[in-house]
Design a protein around this motif. Sequence first.
Motif, PDB file in Angstrom:
ATOM      1  N   ALA A 260       0.731  -1.205   0.021  1.00  7.23           N
ATOM      2  CA  ALA A 260      -0.003   0.028  -0.093  1.00  7.23           C
ATOM      3  C   ALA A 260       0.980   1.399   0.050  1.00  7.23           C
ATOM      4  O   ALA A 260       0.428   2.083  -0.843  1.00  7.23           O
ATOM      5  N   ASN A 261       1.934   1.102   0.752  1.00  8.00           N
ATOM      6  CA  ASN A 261       2.879   2.290   0.753  1.00  8.00           C
ATOM      7  C   ASN A 261       3.713   2.676  -0.245  1.00  8.00           C
ATOM      8  O   ASN A 261       3.649   3.733  -0.764  1.00  8.00           O
ATOM      9  N   TRP A 262       3.979   1.509  -1.214  1.00  9.93           N
ATOM     10  CA  TRP A 262       4.776   1.527  -2.500  1.00  9.93           C
ATOM     11  C   TRP A 262       3.914   2.060  -3.445  1.00  9.93           C
ATOM     12  O   TRP A 262       4.158   2.863  -4.407  1.00  9.93           O
ATOM     13  N   ARG A 263       2.565   1.593  -3.598  1.00 15.68           N
ATOM     14  CA  ARG A 263       1.655   2.177  -4.588  1.00 15.68           C
ATOM     15  C   ARG A 263       1.442   3.660  -4.239  1.00 15.68           C
ATOM     16  O   ARG A 263       1.317   4.300  -5.195  1.00 15.68           O
ATOM     17  N   ARG A 264       1.103   3.952  -3.096  1.00 15.36           N
ATOM     18  CA  ARG A 264       1.090   5.243  -2.933  1.00 15.36           C
ATOM     19  C   ARG A 264       2.123   6.143  -3.397  1.00 15.36           C
ATOM     20  O   ARG A 264       1.877   7.437  -3.900  1.00 15.36           O
ATOM     21  N   THR A 265       3.435   5.881  -3.205  1.00 13.07           N
ATOM     22  CA  THR A 265       4.461   6.755  -3.238  1.00 13.07           C
ATOM     23  C   THR A 265       4.859   6.629  -4.886  1.00 13.07           C
ATOM     24  O   THR A 265       5.655   7.314  -5.281  1.00 13.07           O
ATOM     25  N   GLU A 266       4.884   5.433  -5.537  1.00 18.79           N
ATOM     26  CA  GLU A 266       5.714   5.145  -6.724  1.00 18.79           C
ATOM     27  C   GLU A 266       4.805   5.031  -7.870  1.00 18.79           C
ATOM     28  O   GLU A 266       5.231   4.766  -9.013  1.00 18.79           O
ATOM     29  N   ILE A 267       3.237   4.747  -7.652  1.00 18.39           N
ATOM     30  CA  ILE A 267       2.593   4.116  -8.751  1.00 18.39           C
ATOM     31  C   ILE A 267       1.446   5.394  -8.927  1.00 18.39           C
ATOM     32  O   ILE A 267       0.777   5.582  -7.917  1.00 18.39           O
ATOM     33  N   GLY A 268       1.320   5.567 -10.309  1.00 13.90           N
ATOM     34  CA  GLY A 268      -0.005   6.181 -10.708  1.00 13.90           C
ATOM     35  C   GLY A 268      -1.018   5.536 -11.302  1.00 13.90           C
ATOM     36  O   GLY A 268      -0.539   4.462 -12.071  1.00 13.90           O
ATOM     37  N   LEU A 269      -2.202   5.472 -11.167  1.00 13.97           N
ATOM     38  CA  LEU A 269      -3.038   4.510 -12.119  1.00 13.97           C
ATOM     39  C   LEU A 269      -4.289   5.624 -12.516  1.00 13.97           C
ATOM     40  O   LEU A 269      -4.928   6.562 -11.988  1.00 13.97           O
ATOM     41  N   VAL A 270      -4.465   5.097 -13.840  1.00 12.59           N
ATOM     42  CA  VAL A 270      -5.858   5.892 -14.659  1.00 12.59           C
ATOM     43  C   VAL A 270      -6.337   4.682 -15.424  1.00 12.59           C
ATOM     44  O   VAL A 270      -6.137   3.740 -15.805  1.00 12.59           O
ATOM     45  N   PHE A 271      -7.851   4.889 -15.035  1.00 15.81           N
ATOM     46  CA  PHE A 271      -8.781   3.821 -15.390  1.00 15.81           C
ATOM     47  C   PHE A 271      -9.619   4.592 -16.781  1.00 15.81           C
ATOM     48  O   PHE A 271      -9.834   5.716 -16.823  1.00 15.81           O
ATOM     49  N   GLN A 272     -10.276   3.600 -17.490  1.00 12.72           N
ATOM     50  CA  GLN A 272     -11.004   4.017 -18.563  1.00 12.72           C
ATOM     51  C   GLN A 272     -12.305   4.913 -17.847  1.00 12.72           C
ATOM     52  O   GLN A 272     -12.684   5.832 -18.533  1.00 12.72           O
ATOM     53  N   GLN A 273     -12.901   4.473 -16.932  1.00 14.10           N
ATOM     54  CA  GLN A 273     -14.065   5.279 -16.173  1.00 14.10           C
ATOM     55  C   GLN A 273     -13.596   6.407 -15.335  1.00 14.10           C
ATOM     56  O   GLN A 273     -14.533   6.767 -14.536  1.00 14.10           O
ATOM     57  N   PHE A 274     -12.412   6.910 -15.489  1.00 15.70           N
ATOM     58  CA  PHE A 274     -11.788   8.079 -14.810  1.00 15.70           C
ATOM     59  C   PHE A 274     -11.678   7.905 -13.118  1.00 15.70           C
ATOM     60  O   PHE A 274     -10.592   8.181 -12.754  1.00 15.70           O
ATOM     61  N   ASN A 275     -12.810   7.416 -12.550  1.00 14.26           N
ATOM     62  CA  ASN A 275     -12.839   7.133 -11.060  1.00 14.26           C
ATOM     63  C   ASN A 275     -12.100   8.393 -10.303  1.00 14.26           C
ATOM     64  O   ASN A 275     -11.559   8.318  -9.348  1.00 14.26           O
ATOM     65  N   LEU A 276     -12.662   9.669 -10.516  1.00 16.23           N
ATOM     66  CA  LEU A 276     -12.615  10.875  -9.749  1.00 16.23           C
ATOM     67  C   LEU A 276     -13.511  10.693  -8.572  1.00 16.23           C
ATOM     68  O   LEU A 276     -14.396   9.942  -8.912  1.00 16.23           O
ATOM     69  N   ILE A 277     -13.053  11.550  -7.691  1.00 14.48           N
ATOM     70  CA  ILE A 277     -13.904  11.671  -6.422  1.00 14.48           C
ATOM     71  C   ILE A 277     -15.156  12.615  -6.778  1.00 14.48           C
ATOM     72  O   ILE A 277     -14.751  13.829  -6.669  1.00 14.48           O
ATOM     73  N   GLY A 278     -16.298  12.088  -6.761  1.00 19.01           N
ATOM     74  CA  GLY A 278     -17.205  13.017  -7.041  1.00 19.01           C
ATOM     75  C   GLY A 278     -17.546  14.076  -5.983  1.00 19.01           C
ATOM     76  O   GLY A 278     -18.031  15.164  -6.460  1.00 19.01           O
ATOM     77  N   SER A 279     -17.200  14.014  -4.933  1.00 16.70           N
ATOM     78  CA  SER A 279     -17.449  14.794  -3.884  1.00 16.70           C
ATOM     79  C   SER A 279     -16.483  15.788  -3.790  1.00 16.70           C
ATOM     80  O   SER A 279     -16.453  16.986  -2.938  1.00 16.70           O
ATOM     81  N   LEU A 280     -15.470  15.909  -4.442  1.00 15.85           N
ATOM     82  CA  LEU A 280     -14.236  16.757  -4.491  1.00 15.85           C
ATOM     83  C   LEU A 280     -13.983  17.600  -5.715  1.00 15.85           C
ATOM     84  O   LEU A 280     -14.336  16.974  -6.744  1.00 15.85           O
ATOM     85  N   ARG A 281     -13.768  18.939  -5.474  1.00 11.14           N
ATOM     86  CA  ARG A 281     -13.585  19.734  -6.741  1.00 11.14           C
ATOM     87  C   ARG A 281     -12.378  19.392  -7.550  1.00 11.14           C
ATOM     88  O   ARG A 281     -11.518  18.715  -6.954  1.00 11.14           O
ATOM     89  N   VAL A 282     -12.342  19.787  -8.629  1.00 11.57           N
ATOM     90  CA  VAL A 282     -11.048  19.299  -9.698  1.00 11.57           C
ATOM     91  C   VAL A 282      -9.635  19.447  -8.815  1.00 11.57           C
ATOM     92  O   VAL A 282      -8.803  18.590  -8.866  1.00 11.57           O
ATOM     93  N   GLU A 283      -9.713  20.931  -8.085  1.00 13.75           N
ATOM     94  CA  GLU A 283      -8.331  21.127  -7.677  1.00 13.75           C
ATOM     95  C   GLU A 283      -7.905  20.164  -6.484  1.00 13.75           C
ATOM     96  O   GLU A 283      -6.920  19.632  -6.221  1.00 13.75           O
ATOM     97  N   ASP A 284      -9.145  19.744  -5.614  1.00 16.94           N
ATOM     98  CA  ASP A 284      -8.791  18.764  -4.729  1.00 16.94           C
ATOM     99  C   ASP A 284      -8.823  17.419  -5.232  1.00 16.94           C
ATOM    100  O   ASP A 284      -8.012  16.614  -4.570  1.00 16.94           O
ATOM    101  N   ASN A 285      -9.450  17.052  -6.163  1.00 16.86           N
ATOM    102  CA  ASN A 285      -8.959  15.954  -6.749  1.00 16.86           C
ATOM    103  C   ASN A 285      -7.650  15.408  -7.160  1.00 16.86           C
ATOM    104  O   ASN A 285      -6.887  14.608  -6.982  1.00 16.86           O
ATOM    105  N   LEU A 286      -6.904  16.671  -7.585  1.00 14.18           N
ATOM    106  CA  LEU A 286      -5.669  16.642  -8.157  1.00 14.18           C
ATOM    107  C   LEU A 286      -4.540  16.674  -6.889  1.00 14.18           C
ATOM    108  O   LEU A 286      -3.627  15.915  -7.008  1.00 14.18           O
TER     109      LEU A 286
END
Length: 217
Positions: free
Chosen positions: A78-104
């Motif tokens: 979990a720690n390795w994923r947080r610090t070294e991996i970026g994930l992007v999916f077809q369905q975007f998976n943004l956090i709906g309750s957060l504004r763009v700046e906070d998603n970023l």
Amino acid sequence: MLRVENVFKSYLTPQGPLPVLQGVDLSLDAGSSLALMGESGSGKSTLLHLVGGLDKVDSGSIRSGEHRLETMNEAQLANWRRTEIGLVFQQFNLIGSLRVEDNLAFQARLAGRHEPRWQAHLVQRLGLGDLLKRYPEQLSGGQQQRVALGRALASQPKLLLADEPTGSLDEATSDEVLRLLLELLDDTPTTLLMVTHSPRVAARLAQRVVLSSGRLT
Ligand SMILES: Nc1ncnc2c1ncn2[C@@H]1O[C@H](COP(=O)(O)OP(=O)(O)O)[C@@H](O)[C@H]1O
Ligand SMILES: [Mg+2]
């Protein structure tokens, strides 16, 4: 950077074990990019999940930099994923309750890597400046995927894993998103592994492999 050796993976199903990966080998240099292609159901997402430490191999090994994933426990992964991996999916998976700046900023903060200057650079390069106060549902698909890319890159990952990131975008939007991504990656040491169905998209990356009958060709 990434070395996958003789990886096997099956799923347990009510009908018995379903073999998916049957001796996958893959090697990817730091800073390079690879398109992972193959028919639907061939195991592309499975391989991406294993490489991202989201699931475990049955046998074989996956090395990412100095890390051997099969020797790491859940907390280490979990720690390795947080610090070294970026994930992007077809369905975007943004956090709906957060504004763009906070998603970023969200992922980068979790990784302890929130750097306002880098985030501002991403916002500028991805053309997100006018969208920062919006919520994901107020964005088009292409805009959402640009935010998702920014979010994934905000923590300056060593490895970006993208599962059909342009799969739900029209051709022009897909080309634009891919162009922005590749331009951004040019300026970073980030390595890219991207699943795509599109030969057009795959042709833009440095290397291509096809997953078929559980192996890469
Ligand atoms: N969690 C799971 N449990 C059982 N079968 C699964 C699971 N995930 C994927 N599969 C099956 O494994 C095969 C490969 O799936 P996947 O890796 O998603 O393929 P792809 O991404 O290439 O379409 C498919 O037959 C799929 O139905
Ligand atoms: Mg898939």
